[in-house]
Design a protein around this motif. Structure first.
Motif, PDB file in Angstrom:
ATOM      1  N   GLN A  36       0.732  15.686   8.723  1.00  0.00           N
ATOM      2  CA  GLN A  36       1.287  14.676   9.302  1.00  0.00           C
ATOM      3  C   GLN A  36       2.062  15.023  10.812  1.00  0.00           C
ATOM      4  O   GLN A  36       2.162  14.187  11.728  1.00  0.00           O
ATOM      5  CB  GLN A  36       2.814  14.287   8.505  1.00  0.00           C
ATOM      6  CG  GLN A  36       2.265  13.560   7.291  1.00  0.00           C
ATOM      7  CD  GLN A  36       3.314  13.338   6.135  1.00  0.00           C
ATOM      8  OE1 GLN A  36       4.265  14.040   6.296  1.00  0.00           O
ATOM      9  NE2 GLN A  36       3.311  12.319   5.503  1.00  0.00           N
ATOM     10  N   THR A  39      -1.103  14.829  12.865  1.00  0.00           N
ATOM     11  CA  THR A  39      -1.460  13.341  13.006  1.00  0.00           C
ATOM     12  C   THR A  39      -0.564  12.550  13.949  1.00  0.00           C
ATOM     13  O   THR A  39      -0.956  11.901  14.874  1.00  0.00           O
ATOM     14  CB  THR A  39      -1.585  12.692  11.594  1.00  0.00           C
ATOM     15  OG1 THR A  39      -2.429  13.302  10.878  1.00  0.00           O
ATOM     16  CG2 THR A  39      -2.021  11.181  11.834  1.00  0.00           C
ATOM     17  N   TYR A  40       0.688  12.956  13.753  1.00  0.00           N
ATOM     18  CA  TYR A  40       1.643  12.158  14.494  1.00  0.00           C
ATOM     19  C   TYR A  40       2.370  12.945  15.714  1.00  0.00           C
ATOM     20  O   TYR A  40       3.131  12.483  16.495  1.00  0.00           O
ATOM     21  CB  TYR A  40       2.741  11.653  13.610  1.00  0.00           C
ATOM     22  CG  TYR A  40       2.224  10.658  12.756  1.00  0.00           C
ATOM     23  CD1 TYR A  40       1.896   9.574  12.965  1.00  0.00           C
ATOM     24  CD2 TYR A  40       2.213  11.218  11.187  1.00  0.00           C
ATOM     25  CE1 TYR A  40       1.273   8.678  12.023  1.00  0.00           C
ATOM     26  CE2 TYR A  40       1.826  10.474  10.409  1.00  0.00           C
ATOM     27  CZ  TYR A  40       1.324   9.271  10.515  1.00  0.00           C
ATOM     28  OH  TYR A  40       0.727   8.360   9.858  1.00  0.00           O
ATOM     29  N   LEU A  66       9.077  11.070  12.150  1.00  0.00           N
ATOM     30  CA  LEU A  66       7.954  10.099  11.911  1.00  0.00           C
ATOM     31  C   LEU A  66       7.989   8.672  12.474  1.00  0.00           C
ATOM     32  O   LEU A  66       9.297   8.311  12.158  1.00  0.00           O
ATOM     33  CB  LEU A  66       7.812  10.130  10.164  1.00  0.00           C
ATOM     34  CG  LEU A  66       6.927  11.306   9.881  1.00  0.00           C
ATOM     35  CD1 LEU A  66       7.446  11.734   8.182  1.00  0.00           C
ATOM     36  CD2 LEU A  66       5.636  11.371   9.949  1.00  0.00           C
ATOM     37  N   PRO A  67       7.184   7.884  12.872  1.00  0.00           N
ATOM     38  CA  PRO A  67       7.487   6.511  13.258  1.00  0.00           C
ATOM     39  C   PRO A  67       8.118   5.681  11.654  1.00  0.00           C
ATOM     40  O   PRO A  67       7.583   6.067  10.694  1.00  0.00           O
ATOM     41  CB  PRO A  67       6.165   6.240  13.210  1.00  0.00           C
ATOM     42  CG  PRO A  67       5.093   7.379  13.551  1.00  0.00           C
ATOM     43  CD  PRO A  67       5.768   8.443  12.667  1.00  0.00           C
ATOM     44  N   ILE A  70       6.074   4.392   8.956  1.00  0.00           N
ATOM     45  CA  ILE A  70       5.314   5.501   8.261  1.00  0.00           C
ATOM     46  C   ILE A  70       6.372   6.341   7.201  1.00  0.00           C
ATOM     47  O   ILE A  70       5.931   6.212   6.106  1.00  0.00           O
ATOM     48  CB  ILE A  70       4.666   6.628   9.133  1.00  0.00           C
ATOM     49  CG1 ILE A  70       3.626   5.927  10.078  1.00  0.00           C
ATOM     50  CG2 ILE A  70       3.896   7.751   8.303  1.00  0.00           C
ATOM     51  CD1 ILE A  70       2.334   5.481   9.404  1.00  0.00           C
TER      52      ILE A  70
END
Length: 121
Positions: A36, A39-40, A66-67, A70
């Protein structure tokens, strides 16, 4: 450490509330994974010397980074992995029946200033 204390206190309160209702509750830690972070493109920070949490690694990442959608999805999946769908359906049916009974008891009693409200899921 103050944050951990607040979380432990919250957990104790929730457990006491559940026990009083004859229910059980468990808490499970959920952490940001290295995948994560990549990815983010999440920011990391070095571990603080005072950090007493036990995990391997040399950096930390805030879950709040994190968004929101998500993070909500991760939390929802963690909860639903432990939720019994049949019990959930039973609870919803019981709630609907109780709401219906309350509406029936209130029907015809406008002197209380209350009116039946629809159940919205």
């Amino acid at each position: 450490m103050a944050q951990r204390g607040r979380l432990c206190s919250l957990a104790e309160d929730v457990i006491a509330f559940a026990d009083a209702a004859g229910a059980g509750v468990e808490f499970q830690g959920v952490a940001v994974t290295p995948e994560q972070i990549a990815t983010y493109n999440l920011a990391t920070a070095p571990l603080k010397a005072t950090d007493r949490r036990s995990f391997s690694g040399t950096t930390t990442t805030q879950a709040e980074a994190l968004p929101p959608d998500i993070l909500a999805s991760i939390v929802r999946e963690a909860i639903e992995a432990h939720r019994d769908p049949a019990l959930h359906r039973q609870a919803l049916a019981r709630e609907e029946a109780e709401c219906r009974a309350i509406r029936e008891r209130l029907h015809g009693r406008p002197e209380h200033g209350l009116r039946a409200l629809p159940v919205v899921w």
